[in-house]
Design a protein around this motif. Structure first.
Motif, PDB file in Angstrom:
ATOM      1  N   UNK A  14      35.578  66.900  10.138  1.00 41.09           N
ATOM      2  CA  UNK A  14      35.562  66.980   8.671  1.00 41.09           C
ATOM      3  C   UNK A  14      34.193  66.604   8.117  1.00 41.09           C
ATOM      4  N   UNK A  15      33.470  65.703   8.831  1.00 43.48           N
ATOM      5  CA  UNK A  15      32.152  65.283   8.378  1.00 43.48           C
ATOM      6  C   UNK A  15      31.052  66.237   8.845  1.00 43.48           C
ATOM      7  N   UNK A  16      31.417  67.170   9.733  1.00 40.11           N
ATOM      8  CA  UNK A  16      30.447  68.165  10.181  1.00 40.11           C
ATOM      9  C   UNK A  16      29.436  67.651  11.175  1.00 40.11           C
ATOM     10  N   UNK A  17      29.727  66.510  11.830  1.00 42.67           N
ATOM     11  CA  UNK A  17      28.777  65.951  12.780  1.00 42.67           C
ATOM     12  C   UNK A  17      29.479  64.955  13.684  1.00 42.67           C
ATOM     13  N   UNK A  18      29.091  64.945  14.963  1.00 42.48           N
ATOM     14  CA  UNK A  18      29.584  63.937  15.891  1.00 42.48           C
ATOM     15  C   UNK A  18      28.619  62.749  15.892  1.00 42.48           C
ATOM     16  N   UNK A  19      29.124  61.596  15.490  1.00 47.71           N
ATOM     17  CA  UNK A  19      28.309  60.394  15.398  1.00 47.71           C
ATOM     18  C   UNK A  19      28.515  59.533  16.639  1.00 47.71           C
ATOM     19  N   UNK A  20      27.491  58.806  17.018  1.00 48.84           N
ATOM     20  CA  UNK A  20      27.695  57.728  17.987  1.00 48.84           C
ATOM     21  C   UNK A  20      28.362  56.573  17.252  1.00 48.84           C
ATOM     22  N   UNK A  21      28.924  55.647  18.017  1.00 51.74           N
ATOM     23  CA  UNK A  21      29.579  54.500  17.376  1.00 51.74           C
ATOM     24  C   UNK A  21      28.609  53.732  16.506  1.00 51.74           C
ATOM     25  N   UNK A  22      27.368  53.593  16.976  1.00 53.87           N
ATOM     26  CA  UNK A  22      26.370  52.843  16.207  1.00 53.87           C
ATOM     27  C   UNK A  22      26.010  53.583  14.919  1.00 53.87           C
ATOM     28  N   UNK A  23      25.861  54.910  15.020  1.00 53.07           N
ATOM     29  CA  UNK A  23      25.520  55.702  13.838  1.00 53.07           C
ATOM     30  C   UNK A  23      26.642  55.652  12.798  1.00 53.07           C
ATOM     31  N   UNK A  24      27.881  55.792  13.264  1.00 52.22           N
ATOM     32  CA  UNK A  24      28.995  55.785  12.309  1.00 52.22           C
ATOM     33  C   UNK A  24      29.193  54.394  11.724  1.00 52.22           C
ATOM     34  N   UNK A  25      28.978  53.370  12.539  1.00 52.97           N
ATOM     35  CA  UNK A  25      29.070  52.005  12.043  1.00 52.97           C
ATOM     36  C   UNK A  25      28.049  51.778  10.927  1.00 52.97           C
ATOM     37  N   UNK A  26      26.843  52.309  11.093  1.00 49.56           N
ATOM     38  CA  UNK A  26      25.793  52.167  10.087  1.00 49.56           C
ATOM     39  C   UNK A  26      26.164  52.939   8.819  1.00 49.56           C
ATOM     40  N   UNK A  27      26.734  54.145   8.976  1.00 48.78           N
ATOM     41  CA  UNK A  27      27.165  54.922   7.810  1.00 48.78           C
ATOM     42  C   UNK A  27      28.229  54.170   7.021  1.00 48.78           C
ATOM     43  N   UNK A  28      29.189  53.615   7.737  1.00 55.53           N
ATOM     44  CA  UNK A  28      30.247  52.850   7.062  1.00 55.53           C
ATOM     45  C   UNK A  28      29.658  51.657   6.318  1.00 55.53           C
ATOM     46  N   UNK A  29      28.738  50.960   6.978  1.00 51.37           N
ATOM     47  CA  UNK A  29      28.129  49.786   6.359  1.00 51.37           C
ATOM     48  C   UNK A  29      27.390  50.154   5.074  1.00 51.37           C
ATOM     49  N   UNK A  30      26.627  51.260   5.129  1.00 52.35           N
ATOM     50  CA  UNK A  30      25.878  51.688   3.950  1.00 52.35           C
ATOM     51  C   UNK A  30      26.825  52.047   2.809  1.00 52.35           C
ATOM     52  N   UNK A  31      27.985  52.599   3.128  1.00 49.35           N
ATOM     53  CA  UNK A  31      28.923  53.025   2.091  1.00 49.35           C
ATOM     54  C   UNK A  31      29.768  51.874   1.552  1.00 49.35           C
ATOM     55  N   UNK A  32      29.868  50.788   2.316  1.00 47.91           N
ATOM     56  CA  UNK A  32      30.644  49.642   1.842  1.00 47.91           C
ATOM     57  C   UNK A  32      31.998  49.508   2.493  1.00 47.91           C
ATOM     58  N   UNK A  33      32.211  50.227   3.607  1.00 43.64           N
ATOM     59  CA  UNK A  33      33.418  50.037   4.407  1.00 43.64           C
ATOM     60  C   UNK A  33      32.976  49.553   5.787  1.00 43.64           C
TER      61      UNK A  33
END
Length: 591
Positions: A14-33
């Motif tokens: 749905x996000x159009x990209x496969x993230x590594x755990x570290x990358x997705x963790x950083x995205x969540x942190x930036x968004x506030x989750x």
């Protein structure tokens, strides 16, 4: 905060990209989750699909499912714009009538229809999981709101929402074949680990709420169970949603979240068929769901000053678009007009818009700056200065300061003090224990509880407190106000009026307030005096007094407190075995 488990690959698709755990963790942190757990390693070698367990803010009801999480993150990343929800047809063809009988149990209801919907097994599971999350979170275990979903092809409108005698309610509950009445259903589910915890909500009521179709078939008996006749499945094409509750605002939020998240699976995405709600108890009708966006005007100077930025109106609007808020520069002044979609029920104030702007800009991108103000010297608030003076004076007189809790039980604040007037008390809506039911309106209960727990100490016990009490004031914006009080108690084998009167006189001398004889206070002189009074029933008859104070010569006096020897009944209520005298005054009169 709720934790939502989502299929890892489905979310990345749905996000159009496969993230590594570290990358997705950083995205969540930036968004506030927060990424709580990635189960990829745990499910290796099994048939289970990896999941991501994401911790969501308790106020973001739109992110309690994979659809909402993907939608919010895609908008944040700039991949998609906010969905445009619309009603079709504009004029409802289906009605839900709320009968007057429901006012005694669950008076509010809302409804909507999702036409030509296509579920997969995982989207169907997400639909059910969202309802469970909402029931646990916003709906407070179904006590405030409960929702039901029905296969519209198995029932027919118009629908009614009624409250009937349990013996008159007959239907086969979900996944059952036996037809039961209301009482039998309650007994049937009493031992059920999932539904048994909800029975208390209605089981003692003389009537139970039900949703009925045009043929008087029961669709659901909220907040307990739906009918087996109208149960939905992965193959259901038309879904009828019913939401009932005791809180109208939360009922509207729930119906909006359901249709916003799952109307994407309709043949025409984000198109919802409305239902006309007819309320017989007040004669009002409305179209549900209400998709009109709320409007909020926000000062750009406010946002820039808090974030230490210098953004233009258009730059702020572009940032807010990443957070699903449709904002445009206002025609007058440095303000923006913010349109709040149905998914963002958490936006209540300009500070919420400012927070979203900060998230979109990136907290890491905010530059540390000194406040744009001249050098200042900090001073205590006047009331805190007065409180410190009272503390020092009392402690220097040989009394010990105590710090009881601000919350207490209703009985401790009223019944135990022989007081019955609770009209001004702030009561907790959902106290965890009976020990913390109200916010205190006097410092006396806390001091007496402290003496009770220390009654084995050597006598006399001389303690005091300077702290806040709270009164209910409906006309204020917050509905209540704090008041700083000072209170002291003397407990011993004997405890007369003179002990506590002496301390009061010392305190008044410290505040440069003179004692006035009757002739002096009648002449309008500044000072304080006491008048015998049995108004406070906590005092022994004839051993209580009201304290009066005149701040300036010629002004009208005000009653600022009370003092006296406590009644034996009050002492017994707090399990105190010796005599005790108390004084309490409003410290704010010295400001």
């Amino acid at each position: 905060m709720p934790t939502v488990a989502v299929d890892k690959q489905d979310l990345f698709d749905l996000l159009g990209k496969n993230y590594t755990s570290q990358e997705f963790d950083e995205l969540c942190f930036q968004f506030g989750i927060e990424l709580d757990e990635d189960t990829t390693e745990d499910v290796k070698g099994t048939d289970e699909r990896p999941q991501l367990k994401i911790e969501i803010g308790a106020n973001r009801y739109d992110m309690l499912c994979i659809e909402g999480i993907a939608q919010a993150l895609n908008q944040y990343l700039g991949r998609v714009s906010a969905p445009k929800y619309k009603l079709s047809p504009q004029t409802p063809t289906t009605t839900l009538t709320i009968k007057e009988s429901t006012t005694t149990i669950r008076p509010y209801a809302a409804s909507a229809i999702l036409r030509n919907i296509t579920f997969t097994q995982r989207s169907y599971d997400s639909f059910i999981a969202l309802q469970d999350k909402l029931h646990t979170n916003l709906c407070r275990q179904r006590t405030l709101v409960a929702m039901g979903t029905h296969d519209l092809d198995t029932i027919s409108g118009p629908f009614t929402y009624e409250a009937l005698n349990p013996n008159d309610i007959k239907f086969a509950p979900l996944n059952q074949t036996k037809v039961m009445n209301g009482h039998e259903i309650i007994e049937f589910y009493r031992g059920d680990k999932n539904l048994g915890k909800y029975l208390h909500i209605i089981e003692d009521s003389p009537v139970f709420p039900v949703i009925l179709d045009s043929n008087r078939n029961v669709c659901s008996m909220p907040p307990i169970i739906n009918s087996d006749q109208s149960k939905i499945s992965v193959n259901t094409k038309n879904v009828f949603l019913d939401v009932t509750g005791t809180d109208k605002t939360k009922v509207e939020i729930v119906i909006n979240q359901l249709v916003a998240m799952f109307s994407r699976y309709c043949e025409k995405p984000f198109e919802i068929e409305p239902v006309q709600i007819i309320s017989e108890h007040n004669g009002q009708t409305r179209v549900c769901p209400n998709l009109i966006e709320r409007e909020l005007k926000v000062d750009t100077n406010y946002i820039n000053s808090i974030l230490a930025l210098d953004l233009s109106e258009q730059e702020i609007c572009n940032l807010l678009a990443k957070m699903s808020l449709n904002a445009t520069p206002a025609s007058e002044g440095k303000t923006i007009d913010v349109n709040i979609p149905i998914t963002r029920s958490d936006i209540l104030h300009a500070c919420d818009v400012m927070e979203d702007c900060a998230i979109a800009y990136g907290y890491d991108n905010l530059v540390k700056t000194y406040p744009k103000t001249v050098a200042t010297t900090a001073y205590p608030l006047p009331i805190n200065k007065v409180a410190d003076i009272l503390r020092n004076a009392t402690a220097q007189s040989g009394w010990l300061e105590v710090l009881p809790l601000t919350l207490c039980s209703h009985d401790e604040n009223f019944k135990f003090l022989n007081d019955s007037d609770d009209s001004m008390v702030v009561t907790l809506a959902n106290p965890k224990t009976t020990e913390y039911q109200v916010v205190r309106t006097s410092l006396v209960p806390g001091i007496l509880k402290t003496i009770k727990e220390n009654k084995n100490h050597s006598l006399p016990i001389k303690v005091f407190e300077t702290g806040d009490i709270v009164y209910k004031v409906p006309e204020l914006e917050r509905g209540a106000k704090n008041q700083r009080n000072w209170c002291a108690a003397f407990a011993g084998k004997k405890s007369g009026f003179e002990y506590i009167q002496g301390l009061l006189t010392k305190i008044m001398q410290t505040m440069r307030v003179d004692w006035l004889e009757e002739k002096e206070h009648n002449n309008g002189k500044r000072g304080f005096w006491t008048v015998g009074s049995d108004e406070k029933k906590m005092y022994f008859p004839g051993r209580g007094a009201a304290i009066y104070f005149r701040a300036k010569d010629g002004e009208d006096p005000v009653k600022i407190g009370h003092l006296g020897v406590l009644h034996p009944e009050v002492l017994a209520n707090f399990e105190i075995p010796f005599a005790l005298s108390v004084v309490e005054i409003n410290a704010e009169v010295f400001l």
